[in-house]
Motif scaffolding. Structure first.
Motif, PDB file in Angstrom:
ATOM      1  N   GLN A 173       0.817  -1.223   0.000  1.00 31.43           N
ATOM      2  CA  GLN A 173       0.000   0.000   0.000  1.00 31.43           C
ATOM      3  C   GLN A 173       0.853   1.277   0.000  1.00 31.43           C
ATOM      4  O   GLN A 173       0.340   2.362  -0.207  1.00 31.43           O
ATOM      5  CB  GLN A 173      -0.922   0.023   1.221  1.00 31.43           C
ATOM      6  N   GLU A 174       2.163   1.138   0.249  1.00 35.38           N
ATOM      7  CA  GLU A 174       3.031   2.315   0.205  1.00 35.38           C
ATOM      8  C   GLU A 174       4.016   2.227  -0.954  1.00 35.38           C
ATOM      9  O   GLU A 174       4.992   2.981  -1.016  1.00 35.38           O
ATOM     10  CB  GLU A 174       3.752   2.491   1.553  1.00 35.38           C
ATOM     11  N   GLY A 175       3.763   1.299  -1.858  1.00 33.87           N
ATOM     12  CA  GLY A 175       4.513   1.208  -3.118  1.00 33.87           C
ATOM     13  C   GLY A 175       6.025   1.182  -2.944  1.00 33.87           C
ATOM     14  O   GLY A 175       6.554   0.529  -2.047  1.00 33.87           O
ATOM     15  N   LEU A 176       6.715   1.933  -3.820  1.00 34.85           N
ATOM     16  CA  LEU A 176       8.180   1.917  -3.836  1.00 34.85           C
ATOM     17  C   LEU A 176       8.798   2.415  -2.538  1.00 34.85           C
ATOM     18  O   LEU A 176       9.901   2.024  -2.181  1.00 34.85           O
ATOM     19  CB  LEU A 176       8.687   2.780  -4.996  1.00 34.85           C
ATOM     20  N   SER A 177       8.068   3.287  -1.839  1.00 31.68           N
ATOM     21  CA  SER A 177       8.609   3.806  -0.570  1.00 31.68           C
ATOM     22  C   SER A 177       8.852   2.666   0.418  1.00 31.68           C
ATOM     23  O   SER A 177       9.762   2.731   1.237  1.00 31.68           O
ATOM     24  CB  SER A 177       7.643   4.811   0.047  1.00 31.68           C
ATOM     25  N   SER A 178       8.021   1.609   0.331  1.00 32.43           N
ATOM     26  CA  SER A 178       8.224   0.445   1.197  1.00 32.43           C
ATOM     27  C   SER A 178       9.499  -0.290   0.807  1.00 32.43           C
ATOM     28  O   SER A 178      10.290  -0.679   1.668  1.00 32.43           O
ATOM     29  CB  SER A 178       7.052  -0.522   1.077  1.00 32.43           C
ATOM     30  N   LEU A 179       9.695  -0.452  -0.506  1.00 34.44           N
ATOM     31  CA  LEU A 179      10.902  -1.158  -0.958  1.00 34.44           C
ATOM     32  C   LEU A 179      12.164  -0.396  -0.597  1.00 34.44           C
ATOM     33  O   LEU A 179      13.207  -0.973  -0.316  1.00 34.44           O
ATOM     34  CB  LEU A 179      10.845  -1.389  -2.478  1.00 34.44           C
TER      35      LEU A 179
END
Ligand SMILES: [Zn+2]
Length: 283
Positions: A173-179
């Motif tokens: 749910q937080e997209g690339l920021s999570s990665l």
């Protein structure tokens, strides 16, 4: 009909209209997935969520973890007020904000990780634990930030870092920021490593995805609980991708130990003593 009370059961037993039998309130019993024994929930809790019949390790909450290994009353929580923001306006079958708020209500936590300072066998440590029941222990920006801060405090105070892993991986749910949290946490961890401050990773069921692919398997010592699932992609995905039947214990602690991926398997009942001993050797 007059309500009967069963000794030792809190709340009123419910009458099953078809059988005429009174049933214990929901949550009173739990079935062990390994030996199928029916166990009293409170009894399992008393034994640190371990089945008395076959020693199957049930999942444990983050606060139970802290209480299990830290010296009594020594834990002081940090960063408890950090809270995720839905900056993408993410919506799948449910809005991210709704998922967050129901997890917060269920766990009484702001996000899926608790961290702070504590003592183990009298030694000061920086400790953290994933909360799997909060959106599958997924790592978004807040979890990544809290882990980075844990490593930073560890570096600053020259205190060992201990993390109890339990995660489905990065939070979609937080997209690339999570990665990006994988790289961010590893950046601080490399400084900890260079400074010679020990980091112990405790792998519990399950440790997968972006967490397994970053700091979870980079401890100076990587220990696992028995039969914990540890890996990047799940066994079902791998079996479908390579079109082969996998060994029965594939990606379980015992398999990883026999293939040199982890250092030791430690039953929960021995974990506190083991960590005390290993910290004595590392520090
Ligand atoms: Zn069992």
């Amino acid at each position: 009909m007059e309500q009967r009370r069963t000794p030792g059961i809190k709340g009123n037993p419910k009458l099953d209209e078809t059988t005429g039998v009174f049933k214990a309130p929901e949550g009173f019993w739990v079935r062990c997935p390994q030996c199928h024994a029916i166990l009293q929930q409170s009894f399992v809790k008393l034994h640190h969520q371990v089945c008395a019949e076959c020693t199957h390790h049930f999942r444990m909450s983050s606060h139970e973890r802290i209480a299990l290994v830290c010296d009594e009353g020594s834990f002081r929580e940090f960063d408890a007020d950090l809270e995720a923001v839905d900056f993408l306006g993410f919506f799948d079958s449910k809005a991210y904000v709704d998922r967050l708020s129901s997890s917060q209500k269920k766990t009484r936590m702001r996000d899926a990780f608790v961290s702070g300072e504590a003592k183990i066998s009298g030694r000061a440590v920086q400790v953290g634990a994933f909360e799997f029941s909060f959106m599958g222990g997924s790592m978004g920006t807040i979890v990544g930030e809290k882990i980075s801060r844990l490593f930073e405090r560890s570096l600053e105070k020259k205190q060992p870092a201990i993390i109890f892993q339990a995660s489905g991986g990065a939070r979609m749910q937080e997209g690339l920021s999570s990665l990006m949290q994988m790289a961010k946490t590893l950046g601080v961890l490399s400084k900890l490593n260079a400074a010679g401050v020990p980091y112990v990773s405790v792998l519990t069921d399950p440790t997968t995805g972006g967490v397994a692919a970053s700091f979870a398997l980079l401890g100076d010592v990587n220990v696992a609980e028995p039969n914990a699932l540890v890996g990047f992609a799940g066994p079902r995905v791998i079996a479908q991708t390579i079109n082969e039947t996998l060994p029965q214990d594939f990606q379980r602690s015992e398999f990883l130990l026999s293939h040199g991926m982890i250092d030791k398997i430690v039953p929960r009942s021995e974990l506190r003593d083991y960590l005390g001993r290993i910290l004595g050797l590392l520090c």
